[in-house]
Structure formats: structure tokens, C-alpha cells
Write a protein that holds these residues in place. Structure first.
Motif, PDB file in Angstrom:
ATOM      1  N   ASP A  53       0.792  -1.529   0.004  1.00 43.32           N
ATOM      2  CA  ASP A  53       0.190   0.029   0.415  1.00 43.32           C
ATOM      3  C   ASP A  53       0.973   1.239   0.370  1.00 43.32           C
ATOM      4  O   ASP A  53       0.042   2.223  -0.404  1.00 43.32           O
ATOM      5  N   LEU A  54       2.305   0.602   0.075  1.00 43.94           N
ATOM      6  CA  LEU A  54       2.921   2.537   0.214  1.00 43.94           C
ATOM      7  C   LEU A  54       3.469   3.041  -0.729  1.00 43.94           C
ATOM      8  O   LEU A  54       4.039   4.022  -1.441  1.00 43.94           O
ATOM      9  N   TRP A  55       3.218   1.727  -2.251  1.00 45.29           N
ATOM     10  CA  TRP A  55       4.301   1.527  -2.724  1.00 45.29           C
ATOM     11  C   TRP A  55       2.775   2.614  -4.285  1.00 45.29           C
ATOM     12  O   TRP A  55       1.763   2.852  -4.532  1.00 45.29           O
ATOM     13  N   THR A  56       3.307   3.889  -4.686  1.00 44.31           N
ATOM     14  CA  THR A  56       2.396   4.486  -5.661  1.00 44.31           C
ATOM     15  C   THR A  56       2.571   3.507  -6.725  1.00 44.31           C
ATOM     16  O   THR A  56       1.150   4.363  -7.513  1.00 44.31           O
ATOM     17  N   SER A  57       3.056   3.553  -7.654  1.00 45.57           N
ATOM     18  CA  SER A  57       2.406   2.214  -9.024  1.00 45.57           C
ATOM     19  C   SER A  57       3.162   0.792  -8.550  1.00 45.57           C
ATOM     20  O   SER A  57       3.915   0.799  -7.372  1.00 45.57           O
ATOM     21  N   PRO A  58       2.285  -0.307  -9.214  1.00 47.15           N
ATOM     22  CA  PRO A  58       2.437  -1.212  -9.119  1.00 47.15           C
ATOM     23  C   PRO A  58       3.836  -1.771  -8.744  1.00 47.15           C
ATOM     24  O   PRO A  58       4.745  -1.377 -10.046  1.00 47.15           O
ATOM     25  N   PRO A  59       4.521  -2.455  -7.897  1.00 44.87           N
ATOM     26  CA  PRO A  59       6.113  -2.691  -8.189  1.00 44.87           C
ATOM     27  C   PRO A  59       7.071  -3.459  -9.561  1.00 44.87           C
ATOM     28  O   PRO A  59       8.108  -3.346  -9.390  1.00 44.87           O
ATOM     29  N   PHE A  60       5.970  -4.025  -9.687  1.00 47.10           N
ATOM     30  CA  PHE A  60       6.113  -5.224 -10.930  1.00 47.10           C
ATOM     31  C   PHE A  60       5.264  -4.601 -11.989  1.00 47.10           C
ATOM     32  O   PHE A  60       5.426  -5.366 -13.278  1.00 47.10           O
ATOM     33  N   GLU A  61       4.761  -3.428 -12.263  1.00 42.79           N
ATOM     34  CA  GLU A  61       4.854  -2.564 -13.459  1.00 42.79           C
ATOM     35  C   GLU A  61       5.399  -1.215 -13.567  1.00 42.79           C
ATOM     36  O   GLU A  61       4.494  -0.474 -13.297  1.00 42.79           O
ATOM     37  N   PRO A  62       7.218  -1.269 -13.902  1.00 41.91           N
ATOM     38  CA  PRO A  62       8.152  -0.498 -13.736  1.00 41.91           C
ATOM     39  C   PRO A  62       7.228   0.816 -15.245  1.00 41.91           C
ATOM     40  O   PRO A  62       7.018   0.835 -16.036  1.00 41.91           O
ATOM     41  N   VAL A  63       7.422   2.086 -14.023  1.00 37.46           N
ATOM     42  CA  VAL A  63       6.829   3.026 -14.617  1.00 37.46           C
ATOM     43  C   VAL A  63       8.047   4.056 -14.540  1.00 37.46           C
ATOM     44  O   VAL A  63       8.855   4.234 -13.451  1.00 37.46           O
ATOM     45  N   ILE A  64       8.112   5.504 -15.708  1.00 32.50           N
ATOM     46  CA  ILE A  64       9.648   5.887 -15.621  1.00 32.50           C
ATOM     47  C   ILE A  64       8.619   7.221 -15.436  1.00 32.50           C
ATOM     48  O   ILE A  64       7.350   7.836 -15.083  1.00 32.50           O
ATOM     49  N   ARG A  65       8.961   8.182 -14.361  1.00 33.70           N
ATOM     50  CA  ARG A  65       8.440   9.198 -13.983  1.00 33.70           C
ATOM     51  C   ARG A  65      10.124  10.553 -13.035  1.00 33.70           C
ATOM     52  O   ARG A  65      10.658  10.174 -12.638  1.00 33.70           O
ATOM     53  N   ASP A  66       9.986  11.549 -13.584  1.00 35.10           N
ATOM     54  CA  ASP A  66      11.247  12.642 -13.766  1.00 35.10           C
ATOM     55  C   ASP A  66      12.111  11.654 -13.997  1.00 35.10           C
ATOM     56  O   ASP A  66      13.079  11.805 -13.106  1.00 35.10           O
ATOM     57  N   GLY A  67      12.433  10.879 -14.995  1.00 40.51           N
ATOM     58  CA  GLY A  67      13.373  10.265 -15.898  1.00 40.51           C
ATOM     59  C   GLY A  67      14.179   9.478 -14.967  1.00 40.51           C
ATOM     60  O   GLY A  67      15.407   9.163 -14.714  1.00 40.51           O
ATOM     61  N   LYS A  68      12.942   8.869 -13.989  1.00 44.62           N
ATOM     62  CA  LYS A  68      13.636   7.735 -12.573  1.00 44.62           C
ATOM     63  C   LYS A  68      12.695   6.369 -13.530  1.00 44.62           C
ATOM     64  O   LYS A  68      11.636   6.548 -13.393  1.00 44.62           O
ATOM     65  N   ILE A  69      13.414   4.741 -12.881  1.00 42.46           N
ATOM     66  CA  ILE A  69      12.140   4.304 -13.372  1.00 42.46           C
ATOM     67  C   ILE A  69      12.043   3.397 -11.708  1.00 42.46           C
ATOM     68  O   ILE A  69      12.508   3.262 -11.059  1.00 42.46           O
ATOM     69  N   PHE A  70      10.739   3.799 -11.404  1.00 38.06           N
ATOM     70  CA  PHE A  70      10.422   3.335 -10.525  1.00 38.06           C
ATOM     71  C   PHE A  70       9.683   1.256 -10.341  1.00 38.06           C
ATOM     72  O   PHE A  70       8.435   1.270 -11.414  1.00 38.06           O
ATOM     73  N   ALA A  71       9.827   0.735  -9.640  1.00 34.88           N
ATOM     74  CA  ALA A  71      10.136  -1.003  -9.979  1.00 34.88           C
ATOM     75  C   ALA A  71      10.557  -1.805  -8.753  1.00 34.88           C
ATOM     76  O   ALA A  71      11.809  -0.880  -8.668  1.00 34.88           O
ATOM     77  N   ARG A  72      10.238  -2.960  -8.350  1.00 36.95           N
ATOM     78  CA  ARG A  72      11.110  -3.599  -7.454  1.00 36.95           C
ATOM     79  C   ARG A  72      12.193  -4.304  -8.371  1.00 36.95           C
ATOM     80  O   ARG A  72      11.607  -4.994  -9.384  1.00 36.95           O
ATOM     81  N   GLY A  73      13.725  -3.826  -7.619  1.00 32.25           N
ATOM     82  CA  GLY A  73      14.182  -4.277  -8.216  1.00 32.25           C
ATOM     83  C   GLY A  73      15.143  -3.723  -9.188  1.00 32.25           C
ATOM     84  O   GLY A  73      16.632  -3.715 -10.276  1.00 32.25           O
ATOM     85  N   ALA A  74      14.514  -2.146  -9.291  1.00 29.74           N
ATOM     86  CA  ALA A  74      15.392  -1.347 -10.568  1.00 29.74           C
ATOM     87  C   ALA A  74      16.834  -0.535  -9.942  1.00 29.74           C
ATOM     88  O   ALA A  74      17.544  -0.957 -11.359  1.00 29.74           O
ATOM     89  N   THR A  75      17.152  -0.934  -9.321  1.00 31.43           N
ATOM     90  CA  THR A  75      18.333  -0.189  -8.453  1.00 31.43           C
ATOM     91  C   THR A  75      18.905  -1.490  -8.171  1.00 31.43           C
ATOM     92  O   THR A  75      19.757  -1.921  -7.900  1.00 31.43           O
ATOM     93  N   ASP A  76      18.346  -2.578  -7.443  1.00 32.60           N
ATOM     94  CA  ASP A  76      18.552  -3.902  -6.466  1.00 32.60           C
ATOM     95  C   ASP A  76      18.048  -4.673  -7.405  1.00 32.60           C
ATOM     96  O   ASP A  76      16.948  -5.489  -6.863  1.00 32.60           O
ATOM     97  N   ASP A  77      18.417  -5.715  -8.272  1.00 36.57           N
ATOM     98  CA  ASP A  77      19.725  -5.175  -8.981  1.00 36.57           C
ATOM     99  C   ASP A  77      20.030  -5.396 -10.119  1.00 36.57           C
ATOM    100  O   ASP A  77      20.845  -5.357 -11.002  1.00 36.57           O
ATOM    101  N   LYS A  78      18.325  -5.451 -11.131  1.00 37.84           N
ATOM    102  CA  LYS A  78      18.637  -5.564 -12.119  1.00 37.84           C
ATOM    103  C   LYS A  78      19.160  -4.767 -12.712  1.00 37.84           C
ATOM    104  O   LYS A  78      20.655  -4.689 -14.331  1.00 37.84           O
ATOM    105  N   GLY A  79      18.978  -3.394 -12.886  1.00 33.30           N
ATOM    106  CA  GLY A  79      19.299  -1.823 -13.496  1.00 33.30           C
ATOM    107  C   GLY A  79      20.340  -2.043 -13.355  1.00 33.30           C
ATOM    108  O   GLY A  79      20.931  -1.743 -14.786  1.00 33.30           O
ATOM    109  N   GLN A  80      21.196  -1.687 -12.373  1.00 32.28           N
ATOM    110  CA  GLN A  80      23.178  -1.844 -12.041  1.00 32.28           C
ATOM    111  C   GLN A  80      23.812  -2.415 -13.340  1.00 32.28           C
ATOM    112  O   GLN A  80      24.346  -2.752 -13.871  1.00 32.28           O
ATOM    113  N   VAL A  81      23.315  -3.926 -12.566  1.00 31.72           N
ATOM    114  CA  VAL A  81      23.614  -5.728 -13.189  1.00 31.72           C
ATOM    115  C   VAL A  81      23.884  -5.128 -14.856  1.00 31.72           C
ATOM    116  O   VAL A  81      24.596  -5.160 -15.817  1.00 31.72           O
TER     117      VAL A  81
END
Lengths: 467, 467
Positions: free
Chosen positions: A108-136
Motif C-alpha cells: 500500500d506504500l507503493w505509488t505504482s505497482p512494484p512489477f509494473e515499471p513506470v518512468i516518472r521524472d527521469g526515474k524508473i520505479f519498480a522492485r529491482g530497479a536499482t537492486d540489482d537488475k538495473g545496475q547489473v
């Protein structure tokens, strides 16, 4: 600030820029897969996320293998070993990362669903975005696109992408000795951490170790009426608070006898360098929502976070936790707590010191049990190695500014194991930001950092070829 | 040991003995009604239990009234005021008790269902058996059977049986001043406590007061990663432990500044009398399943339980409480705690001392909030009053042994209010046993104690007629 002398060939940089949209699409595809390794109902998705990255390597023509374990597979891939140059074997780098993610709760604290990636203000929001899928993925893309463009890499790159980093990497650790020949390398490259701040890329030269525990205190055999027994029977919750309080001095120093015995002092050169970073305590306190900072006397905030051991209570449980009053003298109380350790501290020695400490500080009328969960030593990288120097150049090429040399307070226990088993160096290149909310709701990753990461990865292999 | 000179007329004692089976049947009827006042789905049953005792009074010809409140009704009944004897108005006694019960959970620990009373080994097992249906019924039966047998009572007996004792008696407390004329009496008689031990009846001359609190400690605005922040941000769970530990000295004395200022010392005559009771610490520790006892130095176990103030943590809550490890620096931590108070301690003054204490002991980097829940002063009965002397004789008549004079550590806040509003004495005659498991699974009441209680009640009214 870019040093054109060490830039990648312009045409490849142009290619990366032209294909930025496609790279984002690929990241979105991977992020859509809910690969929660701790959730037994998500097994199929974890395997799907493994298959996704395996397909990626195969499509680019890398020699690829899915190594089965008792849990999720290790995805291994490698580029060809280049011919020796002037009789010298080119360096071998092992990129380590993971395709599993943390559970997304609380949803309930997610603004958009964790597994439906959304781009807002040049950032991609999703579980795993930075840890670690996006980085690897920055490394996966840099290497696959490089190879795919028909060029030859000046170094050999190996990939090891696992699916159980978020649940402790036990299966990787078990397989590691057996895989030591396959994984043999000069340096392990990991992007699973953060920059020092926005526009302030960093090379992380150290991580803290960890030791986690549960402490159980038992008093009477059942909950007692606090009226009939209070004052005459030791209260286990009070005993627990006393035992935990006894671990720390009022000034913030850890009071467990011998706790600091093996601690290596922070080299003056690092302390000096960190002071130049311009950390602001008030701003830092504001950023975490605390009214002030506090910690061990004689050390700065960065020193406390990165290079001094710490003690945290992670959870407390006793008696009545529901609404309203229940005047009970609880039969038992327990705490989960953890230490972050620094170079030269041994988790097994720490456990013994804790046991001795609690034996001395356990009040009459209760019994205690200390249960260690897991432990790992701290990790120090060689900040002066040629690989680190190559990384400094590569990062400056991509980010337009030289990276700062820092440490981080978290722990990636497998890295120390890599150092031991593979006898290699470690290079921690975090493209994330401290407020990317890894492990929290609304995890995100800046797309600018994502693209700079791809660029830096490509530049790193080029620079490493000159080592 | 029975003193035949002060026995009830043999024929009434015979009558009670002959009707013992019927009395047990009536108790079973009442216990079958699941009058759980805290359970909103049990409302109908709570009203049914009220109606049951009202019917009982009406059938015996007592003037009876159901006094509505915002919650459950107060059942009031009275016997006629006897004619003055030698120009002296006979004494008036008010029997106070309750028809509501505690929730029976956890149900799986009950050997037989809580609302299907079963007799095993001469004990009746059911929720409410001792607390308080079984105990208050001894007086209801003694008086109703006495009146029903066509005899005249030498004193006036009033009954006030409420339905919200287990949820704090708030409605009774609110109605009390308005009812002061109706309830006017010389002495309040309560059977809602225990004997000193099996075959060791007691008159309880004092109860402790109570003050309950919740302490909240807030740190960062959200849970933090203990790796990135541990050591630099104050951990609220550690702060909570430190603040709670600071309330008590290692030797067991309460360390809140001024906490003992108003405490009345225990009269030497009581200390001496209690020492004769032969309490055995090792046996006591065994009985609660603790490996040893502990408490304030300089006092015996009975003194600590009955007449010295105490501090208990009733519940602790913070961070991760589920399975496994979560190395979090929690945003907040909280504790429920309570003090038992002794004569002359004022709960409001204690709250202020606690606030001052926590203000001094709250570590940098966190904020605290102290929320008082409820408070009540201690209660002292007059151990030398003519009513107490009458009770000593009555109890000796029924139990064949003189009662010991004790105190109890629990609190019945309404009794101090009775003393204030009705300006009356209090007589606490517990027929229960310490191991009757009031508020716990497998609550029970000895039928021998039940019948002796009926006998003692009848003897009490006879003795009181001679005051």
C-alpha cells in the motif's frame, strides 16, 4: 570534464545513445518479472528472470551456461579470452550480480505497482530497479552490445548472475570452491551499491561485515499476574532491556568486553579524503527524518557508517502487543540484533565475546539463550590497484567527473568469499543513489545513471585492456 | 478448632450441607453463561448472566433492581433493614462482586471447554469459577437461603453485582456518587481474591494500586538499512531499552527519581506477622517455574508482592518480529509497562516523575511520548475494625482454622472509590486459591472452598449482628 584522450570510440558512444530507448525497454521487460527469491509462490518467476538474462547472453553469442543448484540457477556467461598482447595474457574480469529481488511489501506504500515499471521524472520505479537488475544490466548491455557490434573486447569478461542474493547466497557459497576454475579472474566487478550523491559517482573500497543474532530471555514458565507477582519475580522483558543496554555505553561506544580488540584503525589517508566529501550532519539527519544524529564519539558520520563497527536492535518482542492494557509479567522476551563489523573483526570471536558478556550481565531469575544467525567479515578492496585506476578513468569518462573513493556500511558477504577463493581484487562501482529505496517501497533508478552506467562499463573494459 | 459457642444454629448448617448438591447445580448454571464483557459478540450472554443473578434475588424475596448504565447493568438487591436493637441501628453490609468474566483464550490450553463446567477431583473447572461467579455466589446463596428459610437477618445486606469489572468498572465508577445513598453501608464485603494457601484462609487487609503506561520512542521517519545507517543514526529500540533500564537499579530498586518519596513503610506488626506465614522462596520460585526469585533488597517475597511498589514491562514491540533476519534500524519502538503502587503513592504524581525521568534519560536522536492509561491508589482496610473481628470468627467457624491477616499485590481500584464515596470499611474475604488460574486457561474453584465460603458468609452476618 571528460577527458577525450581516454574516451571510447565516438561511434560506439553514439550507438549507445541512439539505442537508449531500446535499453530502457529491455530493463522494463526484466523488471516486469516478479523474481522474489524468498517467496515460494514466485518460483516460476524467479526462473523466468534467470532465463531472461540467459537469453540475452546467448543472443549476443556469449558462451552461456545455467548452473543448477539446490535453489535457483547460477547464470554464467563469458566472452572469448583475447590473444596475449606482447606475451601478456589480457586481464579477466568477473561481473557479479543478481536477478532476484526483495519482497515488495508493504504494497500500500507503493505509488505504482512494484512489477509494473513506470518512468516518472527521469526515474524508473519498480522492485529491482536499482537492486540489482538495473545496475547489473548496465554491464550486460555494454558487453552484449559491444560483442554484438562485431568488435573485439580487449579483456575477457565473465558473468555470474545469481538468484539468491536476497536470501543469503548460500547455494552460490556452496558451489564456489567447485567453480573456482570457471570463475578464475583478476577482478570481480559489482554494481549493487550507490554513488556518494547525485552527480557524485564513487568507487567503494570497503564494506562492513555482519553478525546477526537472536537473544531469548526466559523467566517464569507462563505469563504471571503483575499484581500477584510483580516485584518478587524477575521480569524477562526488563532483563532483556538491561542485557541489551549493557552492550552500549551512554556515549555510544559498544560496551561488550573486547569488542574493539581486533578492529583495524581507519587509515589517516581515508579519514582525510572522507572529510573532503563535505558531509553535512544536519542535512543527513533531515534526510532520514531524525531530529539529530548520534554515534560513537571521535568519529564523523561517514566514519561511523563505513568503517566503525555498530550495534543495532532489529526487533523486540515480549508480552502484550495488542491494543489496550494487559498487566502481565511475561514469561519471555526476545530481541533480534546485529553488528556491522569492520576489517579484522571475526564474527565467530564476536559471538564468544557476546556470550561472555551476557553471562556476566544476565540478571538473577532468568535464563538467556544467544542464537547466532549468520556472520561474515568485512571486505576491503585495493584502492591502488590498476583495476581501480582503470575504473577511475572509466567513471570519469562516463559521468564527466572523477569518482570519489568511499566505503559503504552494508555487507555483501560473498565478496570476501570471492577474494578468498578466487584470490582476486574487487571493484565496487555503484550507479545507484542513497535514496533509491532498495528494499523499500517505491524503489527507483535514475535513467541518467542507468545510461551512464552502460557507458562507464564499456569504458572500463577498454581501460582495463590497457592495464 | 471450631468454636461451638459462635457457630451458626446447627439446623441451618445442616440445611446448607443437605443442599450442597443444589448449590453446585446453581453455580454450574451461572458458569454456563459466557458473560465475557470485553467481547462485543457476547453481549447477550452478559445480559443473561445479569438476569440470572437478578432472578435469584427476586426468587428469595429481596428488593431487587437492575440499574442501567452505558454498558452492562448493575444488579442491586437488599434485605430489609432490621429493627434497632437497644436503640442501635444494626450494621449495613454491601456485598460487591461481578457477573462478567475474562475472555477464555487461548482455548487450546483448556482441558475441558471453558463454558461447560466440569467437576474433577472436587474442583469445578470453568471460566469464572473463582473469578468471580463462584466466590460471589457464596454470599448470594447464604443470604438468599437464610431469607428463604424464613429467618430474619441481624444485619442489612445490600448486593451490588456489576458486569464490567474485567474491563475497568468505568460505568460503576461514574454512577457511584449518584448511588451513594442507595449503597450507603458500614462495610463493603468482597470475595474476589485468594486464601494464603490450601486450608489457610485469609483476610486481605490491603491491595496495591496501579499505574499503567505506554512509552513510544520515535527515531527516523522510516525503517533504515542497518548497514548504511547503523552507528550513525540512533536506534529507537536501543533508546527504548536504555530508557526502561534506567528505571531500575541493578539491585532491583526502582531508579526513577523520587519514586519512593511518598511510600508508607510497612508497619512492623505486619512484617512480623507475615514472617510467621512461613513463605518458602525456593518453593515459590518452583511454583511459577522460575529458576530463582529476585526483587528489591531488604524485603521478603511477601513484602515485595504485597506492600512494596513494583515495575513491570508488560509488552515490548519494535522492528522485525517475524521469522528470520531483517537487518533493519527500526523507525520506532514502544513498551507497555505498569507500576503497582502502595499506600500514599499517587498515580498522577508518579506520572510526573516518570516524565521528568524520561526527559533526563532520552538519548539524543530520538523523541519519546509517555501515555498514561489508568491509575488508582492502593487500598488499606482497617485490620482492627469490629467487622474484621467478626470476619475472623466467621471464617474460623467455617474453615475450622483462624484466618491469617495478609495483603495482596493486585488492585481492585473500585474499592478505594467505595472507601472514599461511601466512607465505609472494606472486608476482603478470598475463598479462592493462588493456583485457581483466574484469567488463565483451566480456571477452577475448589467445591470444598465454595461450601465453606457459603458457611462463612452466613456466619459473618450472624457475627456482624453482634457488633
Amino acid at each position: 570534464m571528460t577527458n577525450p584522450a581516454i574516451s571510447l570510440p565516438d561511434e560506439f558512444v553514439d550507438f549507445l545513445t541512439q539505442n537508449a530507448g531500446r535499453f530502457e525497454e529491455e530493463l522494463i521487460q526484466w523488471l516486469r518479472i516478479a523474481s522474489i527469491s524468498s517467496d515460494s509462490s514466485a518460483k516460476e518467476d524467479v526462473h523466468k528472470a534467470a532465463q531472461w538474462v540467459k537469453n540475452k547472453f546467448e543472443a549476443a553469442g556469449l558462451k552461456t551456461e545455467s548452473i543448477p543448484t539446490a535453489g535457483f540457477p547460477l547464470i554464467y556467461a563469458e566472452t572469448p579470452l583475447p590473444e596475449p598482447v606482447d606475451g601478456k595474457t589480457p586481464p579477466v574480469a568477473l561481473v557479479y550480480g543478481h536477478y532476484d529481488v526483495q519482497p515488495p511489501e508493504p504494497l500500500d506504500l507503493w505509488t505504482s505497482p512494484p512489477f509494473e515499471p513506470v518512468i516518472r521524472d527521469g526515474k524508473i520505479f519498480a522492485r529491482g530497479a536499482t537492486d540489482d537488475k538495473g545496475q547489473v544490466l548496465t554491464h550486460v548491455l555494454a558487453v552484449c552490445e559491444w560483442i554484438g557490434s562485431g568488435r573485439t573486447l580487449p579483456v575477457q569478461i565473465k558473468f555470474l548472475i545469481e538468484g539468491e542474493e536476497e536470501v543469503g547466497s548460500a547455494n552460490l557459497e556452496e558451489h564456489l570452491p567447485r567453480l573456482s576454475e570457471t570463475l578464475a579472474c583478476d577482478v570481480v566487478v559489482v554494481s549493487d551499491s550507490s554513488q556518494y550523491g547525485p552527480g557524485r559517482p564513487a568507487i567503494t573500497c570497503g564494506l562492513r561485515g555482519i553478525a546477526t543474532y537472536e537473544l531469548f530471555v526466559d523467566g517464569p514458565s507462563h505469563d504471571l499476574h503483575s499484581g500477584s507477582f510483580g516485584g518478587a519475580v524477575m521480569n524477562p522483558a526488563i532483563a532483556l532491556c538491561q542485557m541489551l543496554s549493557s552492550m552500549i555505553e551512554p556515549d555510544g561506544r559498544i560496551a561488550v568486553e573486547g569488542f574493539y580488540d581486533d578492529v583495524l584503525p581507519i587509515p589517516e589517508i581515508e579519514r582525510e579524503a572522507w572529510k573532503q566529501l563535505g558531509s553535512d550532519d544536519e542535512e543527513f539527519a533531515r534526510s532520514v527524518g531524525a531530529n539529530a544524529l548520534a554515534g560513537e564519539p571521535g568519529y564523523t558520520t561517514d566514519e561511523r557508517r563505513w568503517a566503525r563497527p555498530s550495534f543495532d536492535i532489529n526487533g523486540l518482542t515480549s508480552g502484550h502487543q495488542g491494543e489496550g492494557v494487559k498487566t502481565v509479567l511475561p514469561a519471555k522476551a526476545s530481541a533480534k540484533f546485529s553488528h556491522r563489523l569492520v576489517p579484522n573483526q571475526d564474527p565467530i570471536a564476536i559471538t564468544q565475546k557476546l556470550r561472555d558478556h551476557f553471562t556476566r550481565h544476565c540478571p538473577t531469575g532468568v535464563k538467556f539463550e544467544l542464537k547466532p544467525d549468520h556472520g561474515a567479515g568485512a571486505m576491503l578492496a585495493d584502492a591502488t590497484s590498476p583495476y581501480t585506476r582503470a575504473a577511475v578513468t572509466a567513471v570519469e569518462t562516463a559521468f564527466g567527473v572523477a569518482p570519489v573513493m568511499i566505503r559503504e556500511g552494508g555487507s555483501i558477504p560473498i565478496l570476501a568469499r570471492f577474494q578468498e577463493v578466487l584470490e582476486c581484487d574487487v571493484l565496487l562501482l555503484g550507479w545507484g543513489q542513497n535514496d533509491d529505496a532498495a528494499h523499500s517501497p517505491n524503489e527507483k533508478f535514475s535513467l541518467e545513471d542507468f545510461h551512464r552506467g552502460i557507458h562507464a562499463s564499456a569504458a572500463l573494459w577498454q581501460e582495463m585492456g590497457r592495464v
